[in-house]
Design an enzyme around this catalytic site. Structure first.
Site, PDB file in Angstrom:
ATOM      1  CB  SER A  70      -0.963  -0.026   1.191  1.00 61.90           C
ATOM      2  OG  SER A  70      -1.913   0.995   1.108  1.00 61.90           O
ATOM      3  CG  ASP A 118      -2.711   4.245  -1.438  1.00 62.25           C
ATOM      4  OD1 ASP A 118      -3.413   4.007  -2.437  1.00 62.25           O
ATOM      5  OD2 ASP A 118      -2.745   3.548  -0.406  1.00 62.25           O
ATOM      6  CG  ASP A 156      -6.077   0.916  -0.579  1.00 66.75           C
ATOM      7  OD1 ASP A 156      -5.243   1.844  -0.551  1.00 66.75           O
ATOM      8  OD2 ASP A 156      -6.085  -0.014   0.256  1.00 66.75           O
TER       9      ASP A 156
END
Length: 445
Positions: A102, A241, A245
């Site tokens: 992430s 990012d 998400d």
């Protein structure tokens, strides 16, 4: 429920080459997951990843493990996390696997699973996979090995899906938008989506090299996009990012629009169209300004624990549709099964077009209250939050703040820290209140 050894709240994550994030574990994890998933369903699994250099290594390891367990594998290459969830549903795959950490730096990576409906894998299935991890790897016979193929049109499929969430009667013609892809998984998706909807797009953070993901760009580092919006006289900016998400936005004045403000825009738009079901779910860290602004519109507001997983749980419990975090994880269950930065941006742009309003105008009625966060380190097993001194300090501050303020004290889940958060109308007063409570925590440690 039995405590999990490998899976955390968001899959497995860590520094590449140490701990759990090794190619050996990925191979075994693929095999273990394959053993569990092959008991039913299509025996087909989709794998997507972000742009980290280690993604290729983990993709190959997972692919080998799944094949050894007899599952067919479909590779997507670099694709946003929500795209993996979407294509897992549309291909009726037994599961989707995302290789990503992430918003973390490039030297971290992670692995998480989606179920066949595009939602997080059931906890019980994760426990079954962990049980298989303890067993020796035994390859199926050669004629039962899984086959590997590539979804050549994954990018086009997801672009069309994203565009389908924008109202057909509107376009983005006349808007100049800066799109920051964080050198991540949306680099070849997000600019195309907004261009094809008619916007003039200035893309930044769209040149991944395997080691620059989230590096001074993206939703966790807003300086560059704010500068670019002002320099280009753009109407707004959209920052995503590394795995796509999460979203943050920037208005034409170069001011950051965070997840709380995005939730406000989406809730107001849904209410104005008569499609808002229930209310909005935020978290314990959501700004009090969001709560007060929604109250003024008679829109219910509920807070979950911090983490998009807990937001999702509360949305399902209440049967509401819109929720998220101030960090930019936005969930709209009418438009997907997981947080999706591109689609959240599309929904905000749709609200702008429907109301013929700017981003500034859509957020003008919501006043973000000053918020101060102080981290206090403590030693030993003693819990400072149980101290009478801390309780007295908290009660004193809450009494002075009244209904236009809020105090939140919580332990960090990863470090020996007490997080002291105070909100109120006046920044200097809020800072003084936070320091007063922090001093009480220190003296009780």
């Amino acid at each position: 429920m039995k405590e999990r050894k490998f899976f955390g709240t968001d899959g497995i994550r860590g520094k590449v080459g140490s701990g759990q994030m090794t190619p050996e574990l990925a191979l075994k994890l693929g095999w273990a997951a394959g053993r569990v998933l092959s008991r039913s369903g299509t025996k087909k699994v989709i794998i997507g990843k972000d742009t980290r250099i280690s993604g290729y290594m983990f993709e190959s390891a997972l692919e080998a493990g799944l094949s050894a367990a007899g599952l067919n594998v479909m590779l997507m290459g670099p694709m946003p996390t929500p795209a993996v969830a979407y294509l897992t549903r549309t291909f009726r795959a037994e599961a989707g696997v995302v290789i990503s950490a992430s918003h973390n730096p490039y030297y971290d990576n992670g692995i998480k699973f989606f179920s066949t409906d595009g939602s997080k894998l059931d906890d019980n299935l994760e426990l079954e996979i962990e049980a298989e991890l303890e067993k020796p790897l035994v390859c199926v016979e050669s004629h039962l090995l899984g086959k590997v193929s590539r979804i050549e049109d994954a990018r086009g499929r997801y672009i069309e899906y994203c565009k389908g969430n924008f109202p057909a009667e509107h376009t983005l013609t006349g808007l100049k938008i800066v799109v920051d892809c964080a050198h991540g998984a949306t680099y070849h998706i997000a600019p195309a989506v907004f261009r094809e909807l008619g916007a003039e797009v200035i893309a930044i953070g769209d040149k991944p090299n395997g080691m620059n993901i989230n590096d001074k760009v993206g939703a966790t580092s807003m300086g560059k996009i704010c500068e670019t919006v002002l320099a280009e006289s753009a109407d707004l900016g959209i920052a995503l990012d590394g795995d796509g998400d999460r979203i943050m936005m920037v208005n034409s004045k170069g001011e950051v629009i965070d997840g709380d403000q995005i939730l406000y825009i989406l809730a107001c738009d849904a209410k104005s169209r008569g499609v808002l079901r229930g209310g909005v779910v935020g978290t314990l860290m959501s700004n009090l300004g969001l709560d007060l602004a929604l109250q003024a519109l008679d829109i219910p507001f509920a807070r979950s624990k911090v983490g998009d997983r807990y937001v999702m749980e509360l949305l399902k419990e209440l049967d509401w549709r819109i929720g998220g975090e101030n960090s930019g994880h936005i969930l709209n269950l009418d438009h997907g099964t997981t947080g999706d930065g591109i689609i959240a941006g599309i929904l905000v742009l749709a609200a702008m077009r429907r109301q013929n309003a700017t981003l500034e105008e859509l957020t003008s009625a919501m006043e973000m209250l000053p918020q101060v966060l102080v981290n206090v380190r403590f030693e030993g097993e003693h819990d400072p939050l149980k101290s009478d001194k801390v309780k007295v300090a908290q009660a004193q501050v809450e009494s002075q703040l009244g209904v236009r303020g809020r105090v939140l004290l919580r332990k960090s889940g990863t470090e020996p820290l007490i997080r002291v958060m105070v909100e109120g109308d006046d920044h200097s007063a809020v800072l003084a209140h936070a320091n007063l409570i922090a001093d009480a925590v220190k003296s009780a440690s």
